[in-house]
Write a protein that holds these residues in place. Structure first.
Motif, PDB file in Angstrom:
ATOM      1  N   GLU A 288       0.810  -1.212   0.000  1.00  0.00           N
ATOM      2  CA  GLU A 288       0.000   0.000   0.000  1.00  0.00           C
ATOM      3  C   GLU A 288       0.851   1.273   0.000  1.00  0.00           C
ATOM      4  OE1 GLU A 288      -0.307  -2.536   2.002  1.00  0.00           O
ATOM      5  OE2 GLU A 288      -2.381  -3.222   2.148  1.00  0.00           O
ATOM      6  N   LEU A 289       1.865   1.307   0.886  1.00  0.00           N
ATOM      7  CA  LEU A 289       2.681   2.513   0.984  1.00  0.00           C
ATOM      8  C   LEU A 289       3.489   2.749  -0.287  1.00  0.00           C
ATOM      9  CD1 LEU A 289       4.065   2.517   4.645  1.00  0.00           C
ATOM     10  CD2 LEU A 289       2.597   4.222   3.584  1.00  0.00           C
ATOM     11  N   SER A 290       3.943   1.671  -0.939  1.00  0.00           N
ATOM     12  CA  SER A 290       4.735   1.835  -2.159  1.00  0.00           C
ATOM     13  C   SER A 290       3.895   2.430  -3.285  1.00  0.00           C
ATOM     14  CB  SER A 290       5.321   0.491  -2.598  1.00  0.00           C
ATOM     15  OG  SER A 290       4.285  -0.414  -2.962  1.00  0.00           O
ATOM     16  N   ILE A 295       5.364   8.792  -5.346  1.00  0.00           N
ATOM     17  CA  ILE A 295       5.999  10.036  -5.783  1.00  0.00           C
ATOM     18  C   ILE A 295       6.974  10.556  -4.723  1.00  0.00           C
ATOM     19  CG2 ILE A 295       5.554  12.419  -6.486  1.00  0.00           C
ATOM     20  CD1 ILE A 295       2.832  11.532  -7.482  1.00  0.00           C
ATOM     21  N   GLN A 296       6.682  10.254  -3.452  1.00  0.00           N
ATOM     22  CA  GLN A 296       7.484  10.805  -2.357  1.00  0.00           C
ATOM     23  C   GLN A 296       8.682   9.931  -1.986  1.00  0.00           C
ATOM     24  OE1 GLN A 296       4.587  11.332   0.735  1.00  0.00           O
ATOM     25  NE2 GLN A 296       3.279  12.630  -0.537  1.00  0.00           N
ATOM     26  N   ASN A 297       8.847   8.795  -2.674  1.00  0.00           N
ATOM     27  CA  ASN A 297      10.018   7.939  -2.463  1.00  0.00           C
ATOM     28  C   ASN A 297      10.143   7.398  -1.046  1.00  0.00           C
ATOM     29  OD1 ASN A 297      11.228   7.629  -4.960  1.00  0.00           O
ATOM     30  ND2 ASN A 297      12.331   9.584  -4.825  1.00  0.00           N
ATOM     31  N   TRP A 298       9.024   7.080  -0.428  1.00  0.00           N
ATOM     32  CA  TRP A 298       9.071   6.445   0.885  1.00  0.00           C
ATOM     33  C   TRP A 298       9.644   5.039   0.767  1.00  0.00           C
ATOM     34  CZ3 TRP A 298       4.693   7.081   4.989  1.00  0.00           C
ATOM     35  CH2 TRP A 298       4.524   8.441   5.296  1.00  0.00           C
ATOM     36  N   ILE A 299       9.045   4.272  -0.154  1.00  0.00           N
ATOM     37  CA  ILE A 299       9.341   2.850  -0.225  1.00  0.00           C
ATOM     38  C   ILE A 299       9.057   2.359  -1.639  1.00  0.00           C
ATOM     39  CG2 ILE A 299       7.005   2.315   0.595  1.00  0.00           C
ATOM     40  CD1 ILE A 299       8.110  -0.152   1.973  1.00  0.00           C
ATOM     41  N   GLY A 311      13.373   8.809   0.992  1.00  0.00           N
ATOM     42  CA  GLY A 311      12.540   9.974   0.726  1.00  0.00           C
ATOM     43  C   GLY A 311      11.450  10.162   1.770  1.00  0.00           C
ATOM     44  N   GLY A 312      10.803  11.298   1.719  1.00  0.00           N
ATOM     45  CA  GLY A 312       9.704  11.621   2.624  1.00  0.00           C
ATOM     46  C   GLY A 312       8.825  12.676   2.002  1.00  0.00           C
ATOM     47  N   THR A 313       7.706  12.937   2.625  1.00  0.00           N
ATOM     48  CA  THR A 313       6.758  13.894   2.066  1.00  0.00           C
ATOM     49  C   THR A 313       7.395  15.259   1.849  1.00  0.00           C
ATOM     50  OG1 THR A 313       5.020  12.728   3.259  1.00  0.00           O
ATOM     51  CG2 THR A 313       4.472  14.890   2.377  1.00  0.00           C
ATOM     52  N   MET A 314       8.203  15.710   2.815  1.00  0.00           N
ATOM     53  CA  MET A 314       8.821  17.028   2.710  1.00  0.00           C
ATOM     54  C   MET A 314      10.309  16.953   2.368  1.00  0.00           C
ATOM     55  SD  MET A 314       6.375  19.041   2.932  1.00  0.00           S
ATOM     56  CE  MET A 314       7.389  20.496   2.783  1.00  0.00           C
ATOM     57  N   GLY A 346       6.265   8.151   9.696  1.00  0.00           N
ATOM     58  CA  GLY A 346       6.264   7.408   8.441  1.00  0.00           C
ATOM     59  C   GLY A 346       7.051   6.122   8.589  1.00  0.00           C
ATOM     60  N   VAL A 347       7.992   5.857   7.676  1.00  0.00           N
ATOM     61  CA  VAL A 347       8.832   4.658   7.783  1.00  0.00           C
ATOM     62  C   VAL A 347      10.164   4.982   8.461  1.00  0.00           C
ATOM     63  CG1 VAL A 347       7.776   3.479   5.842  1.00  0.00           C
ATOM     64  CG2 VAL A 347       9.710   5.001   5.423  1.00  0.00           C
ATOM     65  N   ALA A 348      10.229   6.119   9.144  1.00  0.00           N
ATOM     66  CA  ALA A 348      11.348   6.504  10.019  1.00  0.00           C
ATOM     67  C   ALA A 348      12.659   6.747   9.274  1.00  0.00           C
ATOM     68  CB  ALA A 348      11.545   5.462  11.118  1.00  0.00           C
TER      69      ALA A 348
END
Length: 747
Positions: A288-290, A295-299, A311-314, A346-348
């Motif tokens: 889900e998070l991917s 776009i925000q490169n979390w995962i 990455g992160g939202t900001m 988030g994912v820290a």
């Protein structure tokens, strides 16, 4: 009867028992020896490579011939041959025969009728002896016979212990499992690590055909069960202030007496530091998070694994670049900032990339629509907890963190009369920083993307600015996407400012460290008084890493009852010795462990002693402890939380590699069911993870019977100081199994 060692060696095995950990107990005619994995009978060799004296050592590494093993050992007398035994006995008889005449009384002689009389001279008087000559002769005899005793002793040992041909022959002779890197319990051990058996063996055999009843596996639907943050249970509670997302633990009738299963293809996580960037998809099968945060490169999903670009939202350029931007505004690498808190993590990734700057972050986020945020963080080897800022205080002491951070964390800082900013102020150290990025910062640039009006965002930022002034914070800087405020070093000026800002007032009768199920308050937590306006309230801290072993101000000031500098230093020394022992009990230096929990941390000595290893420790102080020491632990530069072990911990299943439980069950055995505590430990422990218990024998035997039913492998060992200490050590390992295997067995 099988002889494992030659009869000619003077050591005949008459019994062998195989234990669950494949160790062997050998019982000889002369002495019982324990030879387990990495317990070796190494041999001291002379110049001619002839055996001089066999020595029983316990080691975990190959010992070269002629070299000394760097491990604790206890010399044992060499085994004597029958010949040597009779020579010794004869020698002692000769010694006694020659010692008795040294007394001045003349010797007795016996006639044919067995009557005794003194030996007389020719004139009928007692015979005169040259006493000096007689004593000298007898002393010569004594010295000679003593030398003969020593020589026969050495000859007996040499004769009955033939020299081995090679090192491998030595090791194979005692079945020493050297070089093994398996994760079994007691893969290596010190002198105290003999597997102790406290079970009764001479008892009436009562019918118990089923043996110890094993706990069944839970259904696979419970694979990610978090008892006190269960979403179905949470829906029963008030949605005001997000109370339904706070801790709501199961009632007695809802508690599970089963083992939480791992996903079918679960495998051990990547080792640190690779785990910072990768995790196995099968361990946390959630895409889900991917998709949501693509776009925000979390995962990202890459084949059979997740990749974390940082990455992160900001911070779309990555957490590393984002942290560098912060470092240009406030000093992150000088050692003054050590502990941080990330709200809505988030994912820290922010906490993950701060670690290389020697800053450890407590990341927390709720269990919400962003599936498994905290689980991803812990799978990466980054400190994290399930948590939320709602109506109750977050479970950390006052003045704990050097820095707090919110990057689009969606916490309404401007609502509820600034209640959440006041809570951040409580846990922030004097002089600490609060960093805010995301709405409403730089709203003039982003307001369209945030789908909010300019007026709304401007009003929100004005409210935050106003509230920060009211709680005596100073705005350090606002640059690009970042705004940073600083808490004052003391409240001298703040008390004066209350003449202007009447609210929020300074709390009057409140324990600022009390944070377990304690409601937030709309008042400023007072700082300790200072003698002058340039002093740091509560005391200044040393820079990291000196801070770890400097006496915490809470202790030096006497704020913690019955804890002083002497006890602090003694605690550090105790844990240095214990960790030196633990490295022989568990593979501390092999990278197996990353996430470690200390269930009863006291002063944090356990965490301090582990600093040289690539691990982090969640220091837990029981909420009902006699000593509230968590504040001192944070002053040392470590992190932790309050918790009541009668309830489940705020984390996902399978998130810790090693759990340390020192005197935990002595605290809770009369308060709650210790079976439920052990089942909770099984829930949060990773497959093939380890647990170290320290309790009295009676408690450990009870604990072992339960862990056996949980399929753990375990063994009880002596205390480091020896067998006479009533406290013992139980080392356990959670056996690997998955939900798929459990289902096959049931079918």
């Amino acid at each position: 009867m099988k002889n494992l060692v030659d009869e000619d060696d003077g050591f005949t095995v008459i019994k062998m028992e195989l234990r669950s950990d494949n160790s062997k107990h050998l019982y000889s005619k002369n002495e019982a020896l324990y030879i387990g994995p990495c317990h070796c009978l190494t041999l001291g060799l002379g110049k001619n490579r002839k055996l001089r004296t066999p020595i029983v050592r316990k080691c975990c590494f190959p010992v070269k011939l002629g070299e000394d093993a760097n491990c604790n050992y206890k010399p044992h007398l060499p085994f004597l041959s029958t010949y040597s035994f009779f020579v010794l006995i004869s020698s002692y008889i000769i010694i006694l025969h020659n010692i008795l005449p040294l007394f001045s009384i003349p010797p007795l002689v016996y006639n044919n009728r067995g009557e005794s009389k003194r030996k007389m001279g020719k004139d009928g008087s007692p015979k005169n002896y040259n006493q000096f000559e007689s004593k000298r002769n007898r002393l010569t005899w004594i010295l000679g016979v003593s030398g003969l005793c020593i020589l026969s002793y050495i000859m007996g040992a040499w004769k009955n212990t033939p020299a081995p041909n090679s090192q491998s022959e030595i090791l194979s002779k005692v079945d020493c499992n050297i070089g093994s890197t398996t994760s079994g319990v007691s893969s290596s051990a010190t002198e105290s690590s003999t597997n102790l058996d406290f079970e009764s063996h001479h008892v009436i055999n009562i019918n118990n055909s089923g043996g110890v009843q094993e706990f069944p596996p839970c259904d696979m639907s419970f694979s990610e069960y978090t008892p006190c943050q269960d979403r179905d249970r949470g829906r029963r509670f008030d949605r005001n202030m997000l109370k339904y997302r706070e801790r709501h633990c199961p009632a007695k009738e809802e508690q599970l007496y089963c083992l939480i299963p791992a996903p079918p293809k679960y495998k051990a996580p990547f080792k640190w530091p690779q785990s910072r960037d990768y995790a196995w998809y099968d361990n946390i099968p959630h895409k889900e998070l991917s998709i949501e945060k693509a776009i925000q490169n979390w995962i990202q999903v890459e084949g059979d694994r997740f990749r974390f670009p940082g990455g992160g939202t900001m911070f779309p350029r990555g957490a590393d670049a984002y942290i560098n931007d912060i470092n240009e505004l406030i000093p992150l690498t000088t050692g003054n900032i050590r502990t941080a808190i990330d709200t809505g993590c988030g994912v820290a990734s922010w906490g993950a990339y701060l670690l290389k700057r020697d800053i450890i972050t407590m990341s927390f986020a709720p269990r919400d629509t962003h599936e498994a945020q905290v689980q991803f963080a812990l799978e990466r080897g980054v400190p994290a907890m399930i948590g939320i800022m709602a109506s109750q205080r977050i479970p950390y002491p006052a003045r704990a963190f050097d820095m707090a951070h919110c990057s689009r964390c969606l916490i309404p800082w401007n609502k509820l009369d600034g209640l959440y900013l006041i809570e951040v102020d409580r846990v922030l150290r004097p002089g600490g920083y609060w960093i805010l990025s995301g709405p409403p910062i730089r709203w003039k640039k982003y307001w369209k993307g945030w789908e909010r009006t300019q007026e709304d965002l401007e009003q929100e930022q004005d409210s935050i600015e106003e509230m920060a002034k009211r709680i005596c914070w100073k705005k350090v800087i606002e640059k690009d996407d970042l705004a940073i405020w600083q808490k004052p070093k003391n409240h001298v000026a703040c008390v004066q400012s209350k003449q202007i800002y009447k609210t929020p007032h300074i709390c009057q009768s409140d324990n600022p460290d009390m944070a377990w199920y304690q409601n937030m308050e709309k008042c400023i937590t007072p700082l300790p008084e200072v003698s002058s306006s340039d002093k740091v309230a509560g005391g200044a801290l040393e820079k990291w890493p000196k801070r770890a072993f400097a006496v915490p101000p809470r202790i030096s000031s006497g704020s913690i009852p019955n804890v002083n500098e002497e006890k602090f230093q003694k605690d550090n020394e105790v844990w240095r010795e214990r960790i030196a022992n633990y490295k022989y009990l568990i593979p501390l230096s092999q990278g197996k462990y990353r996430n470690i929990m200390d269930m009863n941390a006291y002063l944090g000595g356990f965490a301090a002693a582990l600093m040289k290893y690539p691990v982090w420790v969640m220091n837990v102080v029981p909420s009902n402890s006699d000593h509230d020491t968590l504040g001192a632990i944070y002053e040392r530069g470590f992190i932790g939380t309050y918790h009541d072990w009668c309830e489940a911990f705020s984390t996902y299943p399978r998130t810790y590699d090693l759990i340390h439980a020192s005197n935990v069950f002595g605290i809770y055995q009369d308060r709650c069911n210790i079976t439920l505590i052990l089942l909770e430990m099984d829930r949060i422990l990773r497959p093939e993870g380890n647990v170290i218990f320290r309790e009295t024998v009676e408690l450990l035997v009870k604990i072992k019977s339960i862990t056996d039913a949980m399929r753990w492998k375990s063994s009880i060992m002596d205390h480091e100081s020896g067998p006479f200490n009533p406290e013992k050590i139980l080392v356990a390992e959670k056996v690997y199994w998955t939900g798929a295997e459990a289902k096959e067995k049931q079918n």
